[in-house]
Motif scaffolding. Structure first.
Motif, PDB file in Angstrom:
ATOM      1  N   GLU A 156       0.815  -1.209   0.000  1.00  9.11           N
ATOM      2  CA  GLU A 156       0.000   0.000   0.000  1.00  9.11           C
ATOM      3  C   GLU A 156       0.854   1.266   0.000  1.00  9.11           C
ATOM      4  O   GLU A 156       0.448   2.292  -0.534  1.00  9.11           O
ATOM      5  N   ASN A 157       2.049   1.187   0.585  1.00  8.39           N
ATOM      6  CA  ASN A 157       2.943   2.348   0.640  1.00  8.39           C
ATOM      7  C   ASN A 157       4.120   2.230  -0.316  1.00  8.39           C
ATOM      8  O   ASN A 157       5.151   2.880  -0.121  1.00  8.39           O
ATOM      9  N   LEU A 158       3.978   1.412  -1.343  1.00 10.20           N
ATOM     10  CA  LEU A 158       5.015   1.271  -2.369  1.00 10.20           C
ATOM     11  C   LEU A 158       4.503   1.811  -3.694  1.00 10.20           C
ATOM     12  O   LEU A 158       3.342   1.604  -4.052  1.00 10.20           O
ATOM     13  N   ASP A 159       5.401   2.450  -4.419  1.00 11.36           N
ATOM     14  CA  ASP A 159       5.089   2.894  -5.765  1.00 11.36           C
ATOM     15  C   ASP A 159       5.706   1.947  -6.787  1.00 11.36           C
ATOM     16  O   ASP A 159       5.264   1.881  -7.923  1.00 11.36           O
ATOM     17  N   TYR A 160       6.734   1.252  -6.379  1.00 10.28           N
ATOM     18  CA  TYR A 160       7.326   0.155  -7.143  1.00 10.28           C
ATOM     19  C   TYR A 160       8.060  -0.731  -6.158  1.00 10.28           C
ATOM     20  O   TYR A 160       8.401  -0.304  -5.059  1.00 10.28           O
ATOM     21  N   LEU A 161       8.297  -1.975  -6.544  1.00 12.45           N
ATOM     22  CA  LEU A 161       9.062  -2.904  -5.719  1.00 12.45           C
ATOM     23  C   LEU A 161      10.390  -3.146  -6.420  1.00 12.45           C
ATOM     24  O   LEU A 161      10.415  -3.594  -7.563  1.00 12.45           O
ATOM     25  N   GLY A 162      11.484  -2.805  -5.761  1.00 17.41           N
ATOM     26  CA  GLY A 162      12.809  -3.037  -6.322  1.00 17.41           C
ATOM     27  C   GLY A 162      13.608  -3.953  -5.423  1.00 17.41           C
ATOM     28  O   GLY A 162      13.494  -3.878  -4.196  1.00 17.41           O
ATOM     29  N   TRP A 163      14.422  -4.824  -6.025  1.00 18.43           N
ATOM     30  CA  TRP A 163      15.239  -5.729  -5.222  1.00 18.43           C
ATOM     31  C   TRP A 163      16.461  -6.175  -6.009  1.00 18.43           C
ATOM     32  O   TRP A 163      16.520  -6.064  -7.226  1.00 18.43           O
ATOM     33  N   HIS A 164      17.455  -6.656  -5.249  1.00 16.50           N
ATOM     34  CA  HIS A 164      18.703  -7.176  -5.803  1.00 16.50           C
ATOM     35  C   HIS A 164      18.645  -8.701  -5.744  1.00 16.50           C
ATOM     36  O   HIS A 164      18.114  -9.268  -4.804  1.00 16.50           O
ATOM     37  N   ASP A 165      19.208  -9.358  -6.732  1.00 20.32           N
ATOM     38  CA  ASP A 165      19.239 -10.816  -6.777  1.00 20.32           C
ATOM     39  C   ASP A 165      20.505 -11.282  -6.072  1.00 20.32           C
ATOM     40  O   ASP A 165      21.614 -11.022  -6.553  1.00 20.32           O
ATOM     41  N   ALA A 166      20.360 -11.946  -4.940  1.00 15.63           N
ATOM     42  CA  ALA A 166      21.515 -12.383  -4.155  1.00 15.63           C
ATOM     43  C   ALA A 166      22.335 -13.450  -4.885  1.00 15.63           C
ATOM     44  O   ALA A 166      23.552 -13.523  -4.719  1.00 15.63           O
ATOM     45  N   LYS A 167      21.680 -14.267  -5.695  1.00 13.59           N
ATOM     46  CA  LYS A 167      22.393 -15.327  -6.409  1.00 13.59           C
ATOM     47  C   LYS A 167      23.106 -14.810  -7.657  1.00 13.59           C
ATOM     48  O   LYS A 167      24.094 -15.380  -8.087  1.00 13.59           O
ATOM     49  N   ARG A 168      22.576 -13.756  -8.238  1.00 20.70           N
ATOM     50  CA  ARG A 168      23.166 -13.155  -9.441  1.00 20.70           C
ATOM     51  C   ARG A 168      23.356 -11.667  -9.148  1.00 20.70           C
ATOM     52  O   ARG A 168      22.504 -10.855  -9.459  1.00 20.70           O
ATOM     53  N   PRO A 169      24.481 -11.311  -8.529  1.00 26.72           N
ATOM     54  CA  PRO A 169      24.639  -9.970  -7.963  1.00 26.72           C
ATOM     55  C   PRO A 169      24.572  -8.809  -8.948  1.00 26.72           C
ATOM     56  O   PRO A 169      24.368  -7.685  -8.537  1.00 26.72           O
ATOM     57  N   ARG A 170      24.724  -9.046 -10.228  1.00 34.36           N
ATOM     58  CA  ARG A 170      24.619  -7.941 -11.197  1.00 34.36           C
ATOM     59  C   ARG A 170      23.191  -7.731 -11.673  1.00 34.36           C
ATOM     60  O   ARG A 170      22.908  -6.800 -12.404  1.00 34.36           O
ATOM     61  N   GLN A 171      22.284  -8.616 -11.263  1.00 31.71           N
ATOM     62  CA  GLN A 171      20.888  -8.527 -11.677  1.00 31.71           C
ATOM     63  C   GLN A 171      20.086  -7.815 -10.592  1.00 31.71           C
ATOM     64  O   GLN A 171      20.198  -8.131  -9.410  1.00 31.71           O
ATOM     65  N   HIS A 172      19.271  -6.889 -11.026  1.00 27.50           N
ATOM     66  CA  HIS A 172      18.387  -6.139 -10.144  1.00 27.50           C
ATOM     67  C   HIS A 172      17.037  -6.087 -10.840  1.00 27.50           C
ATOM     68  O   HIS A 172      16.963  -6.147 -12.072  1.00 27.50           O
ATOM     69  N   SER A 183      19.785   6.655 -12.990  1.00 27.90           N
ATOM     70  CA  SER A 183      20.313   6.562 -11.630  1.00 27.90           C
ATOM     71  C   SER A 183      19.120   6.425 -10.693  1.00 27.90           C
ATOM     72  O   SER A 183      18.127   7.132 -10.833  1.00 27.90           O
ATOM     73  N   VAL A 184      19.216   5.475  -9.781  1.00 24.61           N
ATOM     74  CA  VAL A 184      18.126   5.172  -8.852  1.00 24.61           C
ATOM     75  C   VAL A 184      18.742   4.968  -7.473  1.00 24.61           C
ATOM     76  O   VAL A 184      19.899   4.548  -7.352  1.00 24.61           O
ATOM     77  N   CYS A 185      17.973   5.238  -6.442  1.00 31.25           N
ATOM     78  CA  CYS A 185      18.441   4.978  -5.083  1.00 31.25           C
ATOM     79  C   CYS A 185      18.986   3.549  -5.021  1.00 31.25           C
ATOM     80  O   CYS A 185      18.314   2.605  -5.456  1.00 31.25           O
ATOM     81  N   ALA A 186      20.203   3.405  -4.530  1.00 31.06           N
ATOM     82  CA  ALA A 186      20.879   2.112  -4.560  1.00 31.06           C
ATOM     83  C   ALA A 186      20.108   1.026  -3.827  1.00 31.06           C
ATOM     84  O   ALA A 186      20.189  -0.143  -4.174  1.00 31.06           O
ATOM     85  N   ASP A 187      19.323   1.413  -2.814  1.00 34.80           N
ATOM     86  CA  ASP A 187      18.558   0.418  -2.062  1.00 34.80           C
ATOM     87  C   ASP A 187      17.072   0.442  -2.442  1.00 34.80           C
ATOM     88  O   ASP A 187      16.249  -0.114  -1.723  1.00 34.80           O
ATOM     89  N   PHE A 188      16.745   1.085  -3.546  1.00 37.24           N
ATOM     90  CA  PHE A 188      15.375   1.162  -4.065  1.00 37.24           C
ATOM     91  C   PHE A 188      14.396   1.691  -3.018  1.00 37.24           C
ATOM     92  O   PHE A 188      13.277   1.225  -2.906  1.00 37.24           O
ATOM     93  N   ARG A 189      14.792   2.704  -2.278  1.00 40.78           N
ATOM     94  CA  ARG A 189      13.944   3.234  -1.215  1.00 40.78           C
ATOM     95  C   ARG A 189      13.179   4.492  -1.616  1.00 40.78           C
ATOM     96  O   ARG A 189      12.772   5.278  -0.760  1.00 40.78           O
ATOM     97  N   CYS A 190      12.956   4.674  -2.866  1.00 34.12           N
ATOM     98  CA  CYS A 190      12.280   5.879  -3.366  1.00 34.12           C
ATOM     99  C   CYS A 190      10.906   6.080  -2.726  1.00 34.12           C
ATOM    100  O   CYS A 190      10.533   7.215  -2.412  1.00 34.12           O
ATOM    101  N   SER A 191      10.144   5.015  -2.539  1.00 33.40           N
ATOM    102  CA  SER A 191       8.805   5.150  -1.956  1.00 33.40           C
ATOM    103  C   SER A 191       8.872   5.723  -0.547  1.00 33.40           C
ATOM    104  O   SER A 191       8.030   6.529  -0.164  1.00 33.40           O
ATOM    105  N   ARG A 192       9.875   5.325   0.217  1.00 30.33           N
ATOM    106  CA  ARG A 192      10.054   5.901   1.559  1.00 30.33           C
ATOM    107  C   ARG A 192      10.500   7.353   1.466  1.00 30.33           C
ATOM    108  O   ARG A 192      10.073   8.198   2.251  1.00 30.33           O
ATOM    109  N   ASN A 193      11.365   7.642   0.516  1.00 24.85           N
ATOM    110  CA  ASN A 193      11.895   8.999   0.393  1.00 24.85           C
ATOM    111  C   ASN A 193      10.802  10.016   0.083  1.00 24.85           C
ATOM    112  O   ASN A 193      10.800  11.109   0.634  1.00 24.85           O
ATOM    113  N   VAL A 194       9.885   9.674  -0.806  1.00 29.49           N
ATOM    114  CA  VAL A 194       8.849  10.648  -1.170  1.00 29.49           C
ATOM    115  C   VAL A 194       7.792  10.795  -0.088  1.00 29.49           C
ATOM    116  O   VAL A 194       7.031  11.760  -0.113  1.00 29.49           O
ATOM    117  N   ARG A 195       7.746   9.883   0.855  1.00 31.60           N
ATOM    118  CA  ARG A 195       6.762   9.951   1.940  1.00 31.60           C
ATOM    119  C   ARG A 195       7.325  10.534   3.232  1.00 31.60           C
ATOM    120  O   ARG A 195       6.598  10.705   4.197  1.00 31.60           O
TER     121      ARG A 195
END
Length: 165
Positions: free
Chosen positions: A35-51, A112-124
């Protein structure tokens, strides 16, 4: 953002092969407050270059494959999506292969995007004193709504650019 499931995520990749989509490590979705997300972003732990980023474009869920460094080189730079300028927030460069034939030819688009994909928190968050010089609750609510709308518009525009033929 509507609640996502692993099957919705895997079936909605627009710029990844079916193999890449099936190999993507999907995060635990049970504790996510969609409800408080505008997008869901995550890093792939098994494939570190994939986000990955999952978002809504119109009425459709779209997932994007992003490529970046194994440890995104987070720098003090403006996030292209949330446009946050708060001290301590760092952005990283990511590249998304284009969808379809353009992507198969190697074309991509970067941002360029917040490295931890925390944009939804930042705008709130509460605005800093230099952003809004007022304590008026209506003005603060309007400022927050504008930041959320701006984030959604920029993320959707990026996704549409990735999907463009």
């Amino acid at each position: 953002m509507r609640t996502l499931t692993e099957s919705i995520i895997r079936s909605s990749f627009v710029n990844a092969s079916k193999g890449d989509a099936s190999r993507a490590q999907v995060p635990d979705l049970s504790g996510i407050d969609f409800e408080n997300l505008d997008y869901l972003g995550w890093h792939d732990a098994k494939r570190p270059r994939q986000h990955y980023v999952a978002l809504e474009v119109g009425d459709e869920t779209v997932c994007l494959l992003l490529r970046g460094a194994e440890q995104p080189a987070a720098r003090k730079m403006l996030c292209g999506w949330c446009e946050d300028v708060v001290d301590g927030v760092a952005a990283a460069s990511f590249v998304a292969p284009r969808a379809g034939a353009r992507g198969r030819r190697g074309n991509s688009i970067g941002t360029s995007v917040c490295a931890d994909f925390r944009c939804s928190r930042n705008v709130r968050r509460e605005p800093a004193a230099f952003e809004v010089r007022s304590q008026d609750p209506a003005l603060l609510a309007y400022h927050r709504e504008q930041r959320i709308a701006g984030l959604r518009a920029r993320v959707e525009a990026f996704a549409r650019a990735v999907m463009a033929a």
